[in-house]
Design a protein around this motif. Structure first.
Motif, PDB file in Angstrom:
ATOM      1  N   PRO A 209      -4.492   2.810  -1.292  1.00 33.56           N
ATOM      2  CA  PRO A 209      -4.168   1.699  -2.185  1.00 33.56           C
ATOM      3  C   PRO A 209      -3.114   2.049  -3.223  1.00 33.56           C
ATOM      4  O   PRO A 209      -2.927   3.219  -3.577  1.00 33.56           O
TER       5      PRO A 209
ATOM      6  N   TYR B  51     -12.318   1.113  -3.498  1.00 34.46           N
ATOM      7  CA  TYR B  51     -11.838   1.951  -2.393  1.00 34.46           C
ATOM      8  C   TYR B  51     -12.718   3.165  -2.178  1.00 34.46           C
ATOM      9  O   TYR B  51     -13.159   3.765  -3.138  1.00 34.46           O
TER      10      TYR B  51
ATOM     11  N   THR C  77      -3.835  -5.125  -2.555  1.00 38.55           N
ATOM     12  CA  THR C  77      -3.710  -3.816  -1.921  1.00 38.55           C
ATOM     13  C   THR C  77      -5.003  -3.470  -1.211  1.00 38.55           C
ATOM     14  O   THR C  77      -5.941  -4.279  -1.169  1.00 38.55           O
TER      15      THR C  77
ATOM     16  N   MET D  89       0.841  -1.192   0.000  1.00 34.68           N
ATOM     17  CA  MET D  89       0.000   0.000   0.000  1.00 34.68           C
ATOM     18  C   MET D  89       0.877   1.243   0.000  1.00 34.68           C
ATOM     19  O   MET D  89       2.100   1.158   0.140  1.00 34.68           O
TER      20      MET D  89
ATOM     21  N   GLY E  55      -7.310  -2.995  -5.803  1.00 35.85           N
ATOM     22  CA  GLY E  55      -8.089  -2.393  -4.752  1.00 35.85           C
ATOM     23  C   GLY E  55      -8.722  -1.072  -5.098  1.00 35.85           C
ATOM     24  O   GLY E  55      -9.657  -0.652  -4.418  1.00 35.85           O
TER      25      GLY E  55
END
Length: 289
Positions: free
Chosen positions: A259, A289, A247, A211, A285
């Motif tokens: 992310p 998100y 992520t 991340m 991800g």
């Protein structure tokens, strides 16, 4: 009984469960039945990307063994029969994902810290066996911190005998980055040793979440060190069947965590495969998100 009444009854049943819950899993590519062995939200890691809200106390503090096993049996019946897709929550599940892939031991903490871990795994395996669901996996999602304990090793052996799969967390190459991300007093070397020993007994899946931390992705040096750790495990005779690179997919508790882009995840996958020769898979991800 009319179908809409069945729908209502079943929706209440799984929504009121305390330990067992169904999810549509991006990594399982189907329905995964979650088994929460840490309803008290206590974990021996404090990962900066964790999505568990530990500021609020859970209504359920302890695992009730018999209640959990009963909930699991009911949920296996509910999903394997297809009735779950009559509920509002799962009605729009794509046809290709309408499959029961696994029961996953994870939840709101580290599942192997549960004191009767071996006994519970054995009981859950029996619930699956009597229903003839041999193809359904038993997935342990773990930080590998307790693999050295005898009762955990017994539980892992039961998983091995019942279509089990162990997903062990490893998302750092150095002790410094490990402390930054996982925020635990447990030594990084203990995690590495536990993974290496367990992987000599059976193949493990490595789960690695990367991340942005305070706007910065992991450095090239950190990612190289991560690959070095993977190579050390396999050089010692460890079997790694897959490295999952993923992520942040939902907003974590820490605001300084964000992310990676899809391209950044792909680049880590490519690096892992080129540096280690291991099969790796990307899980993005940003869209969620």
């Amino acid at each position: 009984m009319p179908s809409h009444q069945l729908h209502t009854r079943h929706e209440r049943r799984f929504d009121s469960n305390r330990f067992v819950y169904p999810v549509l899993s991006r990594r399982s590519r189907g329905i995964s039945i979650g088994v929460n062995l840490n309803p008290d939200k206590i974990c021996n890691f404090d990962c900066i990307y964790c999505q568990v809200d530990r500021t609020r106390q859970s209504e359920t503090r302890f695992v009730e063994f018999d209640a959990l096993v009963t909930e699991l049996g009911d949920m296996l019946d509910f999903v394997s029969s297809g009735e779950i897709y009559e509920t509002e929550k799962f009605r729009d599940t794509p046809l290709e994902l309408r499959r029961l892939n696994d029961m996953a031991f994870s939840g709101d903490g580290e599942p192997t810290t549960y004191k009767n871990f071996d006994e519970l795994i054995a009981s859950c395996a029996e619930v699956k066996r009597v229903r003839g669901l041999d193809d359904v996996k038993m997935v342990l999602i773990t930080n590998a911190s307790m693999f050295h304990r005898p009762h955990v090793q017994r539980g892992l052996a039961t998983l091995d005998a019942n279509n089990g799969e162990i997903w062990a967390k490893l998302e750092a190459g150095t002790a410094e980055y490990f402390k930054l991300v996982d925020r635990t007093p447990i030594a990084f070397q203990q995690i590495l040793d536990n993974i290496a020993v367990a992987a000599q007994v059976r193949p493990l899946v490595i789960q690695s979440l990367f991340m942005r931390v305070a706007g910065e992705p992991p450095t090239p040096a950190e990612l190289d060190a991560f690959c070095d750790r993977l190579n050390e495990i396999t050089s010692a005779g460890g079997q790694l069947s897959l490295v999952q690179i993923y992520t942040v997919a939902r907003r974590p508790a820490e605001s300084f965590v964000a992310p990676l882009t899809d391209a950044e995840v792909d680049a880590i996958v490519a690096l892992v495969e080129s540096r280690t020769g291991l099969k790796s898979a990307a899980f993005y991800g940003t869209a969620g998100y």
